[in-house]
Design a protein around this motif. Structure first.
Motif, PDB file in Angstrom:
ATOM      1  N   GLU A  55      33.623  27.045  54.771  1.00  0.00           N
ATOM      2  CA  GLU A  55      33.349  25.893  55.630  1.00  0.00           C
ATOM      3  C   GLU A  55      34.561  24.982  55.741  1.00  0.00           C
ATOM      4  N   VAL A  56      35.235  24.747  54.612  1.00  0.00           N
ATOM      5  CA  VAL A  56      36.411  23.872  54.624  1.00  0.00           C
ATOM      6  C   VAL A  56      37.528  24.485  55.456  1.00  0.00           C
ATOM      7  N   CYS A  57      37.780  25.778  55.253  1.00  0.00           N
ATOM      8  CA  CYS A  57      38.860  26.442  55.989  1.00  0.00           C
ATOM      9  C   CYS A  57      38.551  26.518  57.486  1.00  0.00           C
ATOM     10  N   ALA A  58      37.281  26.710  57.823  1.00  0.00           N
ATOM     11  CA  ALA A  58      36.918  26.744  59.242  1.00  0.00           C
ATOM     12  C   ALA A  58      37.174  25.392  59.904  1.00  0.00           C
ATOM     13  N   THR A  59      36.879  24.301  59.181  1.00  0.00           N
ATOM     14  CA  THR A  59      37.131  22.962  59.724  1.00  0.00           C
ATOM     15  C   THR A  59      38.626  22.724  59.919  1.00  0.00           C
ATOM     16  N   LEU A  60      39.410  23.092  58.925  1.00  0.00           N
ATOM     17  CA  LEU A  60      40.863  22.895  59.018  1.00  0.00           C
ATOM     18  C   LEU A  60      41.472  23.770  60.111  1.00  0.00           C
ATOM     19  N   GLU A  61      40.926  24.990  60.276  1.00  0.00           N
ATOM     20  CA  GLU A  61      41.435  25.871  61.331  1.00  0.00           C
ATOM     21  C   GLU A  61      41.117  25.293  62.708  1.00  0.00           C
ATOM     22  N   ALA A  62      39.902  24.732  62.863  1.00  0.00           N
ATOM     23  CA  ALA A  62      39.526  24.143  64.150  1.00  0.00           C
ATOM     24  C   ALA A  62      40.417  22.963  64.509  1.00  0.00           C
ATOM     25  N   ARG A  63      40.933  22.270  63.510  1.00  0.00           N
ATOM     26  CA  ARG A  63      41.830  21.144  63.759  1.00  0.00           C
ATOM     27  C   ARG A  63      43.290  21.569  63.894  1.00  0.00           C
ATOM     28  N   GLY A  64      43.538  22.875  63.762  1.00  0.00           N
ATOM     29  CA  GLY A  64      44.900  23.370  63.927  1.00  0.00           C
ATOM     30  C   GLY A  64      45.798  23.123  62.742  1.00  0.00           C
ATOM     31  N   LEU A  65      45.221  22.879  61.551  1.00  0.00           N
ATOM     32  CA  LEU A  65      46.024  22.574  60.377  1.00  0.00           C
ATOM     33  C   LEU A  65      46.350  23.812  59.553  1.00  0.00           C
ATOM     34  N   ILE A  66      45.511  24.852  59.620  1.00  0.00           N
ATOM     35  CA  ILE A  66      45.762  26.107  58.916  1.00  0.00           C
ATOM     36  C   ILE A  66      45.424  27.260  59.846  1.00  0.00           C
ATOM     37  N   ARG A  67      45.839  28.466  59.472  1.00  0.00           N
ATOM     38  CA  ARG A  67      45.535  29.656  60.262  1.00  0.00           C
ATOM     39  C   ARG A  67      45.396  30.850  59.331  1.00  0.00           C
ATOM     40  N   ARG A  68      44.730  31.882  59.814  1.00  0.00           N
ATOM     41  CA  ARG A  68      44.503  33.096  59.034  1.00  0.00           C
ATOM     42  C   ARG A  68      45.759  33.966  59.031  1.00  0.00           C
ATOM     43  N   ARG A  69      46.022  34.634  57.880  1.00  0.00           N
ATOM     44  CA  ARG A  69      47.117  35.607  57.801  1.00  0.00           C
ATOM     45  C   ARG A  69      46.903  36.508  56.602  1.00  0.00           C
ATOM     46  N   ASP A  70      46.973  37.825  56.835  1.00  0.00           N
ATOM     47  CA  ASP A  70      46.904  38.822  55.756  1.00  0.00           C
ATOM     48  C   ASP A  70      45.678  38.628  54.866  1.00  0.00           C
ATOM     49  N   GLY A  71      44.532  38.379  55.495  1.00  0.00           N
ATOM     50  CA  GLY A  71      43.297  38.244  54.714  1.00  0.00           C
ATOM     51  C   GLY A  71      43.150  36.916  53.994  1.00  0.00           C
ATOM     52  N   GLY A  72      44.079  35.976  54.217  1.00  0.00           N
ATOM     53  CA  GLY A  72      44.002  34.660  53.590  1.00  0.00           C
ATOM     54  C   GLY A  72      44.300  33.553  54.584  1.00  0.00           C
ATOM     55  N   TRP A  73      44.854  32.455  54.084  1.00  0.00           N
ATOM     56  CA  TRP A  73      45.110  31.293  54.918  1.00  0.00           C
ATOM     57  C   TRP A  73      46.507  30.764  54.622  1.00  0.00           C
ATOM     58  N   GLU A  74      47.115  30.136  55.646  1.00  0.00           N
ATOM     59  CA  GLU A  74      48.396  29.469  55.466  1.00  0.00           C
ATOM     60  C   GLU A  74      48.405  28.187  56.281  1.00  0.00           C
ATOM     61  N   ALA A  75      49.201  27.214  55.844  1.00  0.00           N
ATOM     62  CA  ALA A  75      49.319  25.952  56.567  1.00  0.00           C
ATOM     63  C   ALA A  75      50.167  26.157  57.818  1.00  0.00           C
ATOM     64  N   THR A  76      49.807  25.505  58.919  1.00  0.00           N
ATOM     65  CA  THR A  76      50.565  25.644  60.156  1.00  0.00           C
ATOM     66  C   THR A  76      51.763  24.705  60.142  1.00  0.00           C
TER      67      THR A  76
END
Length: 269
Positions: free
Chosen positions: A248-269
């Motif tokens: 839920e937290v990562c989905a919120t941050l992704e919707a705001r353009g602050l993080i993105r998915r990569r290689d099965g995980g997450w990274e900051a944009t």
């Protein structure tokens, strides 16, 4: 479900896939193989066929597992290798399940065989990746971390001893980890409106302000900014929360353009 049970189920699923695809790959190999002659020694074709079929199937599991746990370029190389092995196995399974029907003009049976052969790319490639993700899951919640409003005694003791000392700037070196643990738990289980005004200020990144985030979102964003990239299991272990909460937290941050998915995980944009 406990980590051990998830791993056992995953291995049983892959064992079923392995047996099925192994037989089809072996059949396709034997259709074109011939005995290997090493001087006076003649090795039947099925011996090398068993090695090829078993090696390809296990390679899919091995390389797909490595594609999750290896960092950087190693993960990309392992992912390419797993896909190459999967394509070879899929080609052999297609030949075994479809070619005989095509040669006999049974197009309906050939179409059914084509659809059933999709179990190779849909399951064998992903099972290894899921097993790797399961292996990185924390075994259980760290002792003393509060879940919701039910605080364990150890956490209350940590709050009573470390937080006042931290506020005065006199935290002993041995209690630094405990203070950080209490800080993370407080961020996760405290609503933004319950925090003092100075703690409700938006996180700053350089000179630009990031949209207002709650405590857990700030903790995830800071962690990714420091690490650059992290798997979901690492976020769960760092924050001490469940997989659903991290999602839920990562989905919120992704919707705001602050993080993105990569290689099965997450990274900051």
């Amino acid at each position: 479900m406990p980590k051990r049970q998830l791993t056992t189920i995953g291995l049983l699923v892959y064992a079923t896939i392995l047996v099925t695809s192994f037989l089809h790959v072996l059949e396709a190999f034997l259709a074109y193989s011939h005995p290997v002659t090493l001087g006076p020694l003649v090795i039947p074709g099925w011996v090398s066929g068993v090695g090829v079929a078993l090696g390809l199937d296990l390679s899919i599991l091995y390389f797909s597992y490595l594609s999750v746990i290896l960092p950087g370029s190693g993960a990309a190389t392992a992912k390419q290798a797993s896909r190459a092995a999967m394509l070879l196995v899929w080609f052999a399974v297609l030949y075994s399940m479809v070619w005989g029907h095509v040669a006999a003009g049974r197009w309906l049976e050939a179409g059914v065989g084509l659809l059933l052969s999709l179990f190779v790319p849909l399951t064998s490639l992903r099972v290894g990746q899921l097993l790797a993700e399961i292996s990185r899951m924390p075994v259980g919640e760290p002792e003393g971390i509060a879940v919701g409003d039910a605080a364990m005694p150890r956490l209350e003791a940590l709050r009573a001893t470390t937080l006042p000392q931290a506020a005065e700037g006199h935290v002993p070196e041995g209690t630094l980890a405990a203070a950080q643990l209490v800080k993370v738990e407080t961020h996760i289980h405290t609503r933004p409106e319950d925090l003092p005004l100075r703690q409700q200020e938006p996180v700053r990144q350089g000179v630009s302000e990031i949209p207002r985030l709650n405590g857990s979102e700030q903790a995830v964003l800071r962690f990714l900014q420091q690490r650059g990239h992290a798997q979901v299991a690492e976020l769960m272990q760092h924050l001490g929360v469940s997989l659903m909460q991290v999602g839920e937290v990562c989905a919120t941050l992704e919707a705001r353009g602050l993080i993105r998915r990569r290689d099965g995980g997450w990274e900051a944009t």
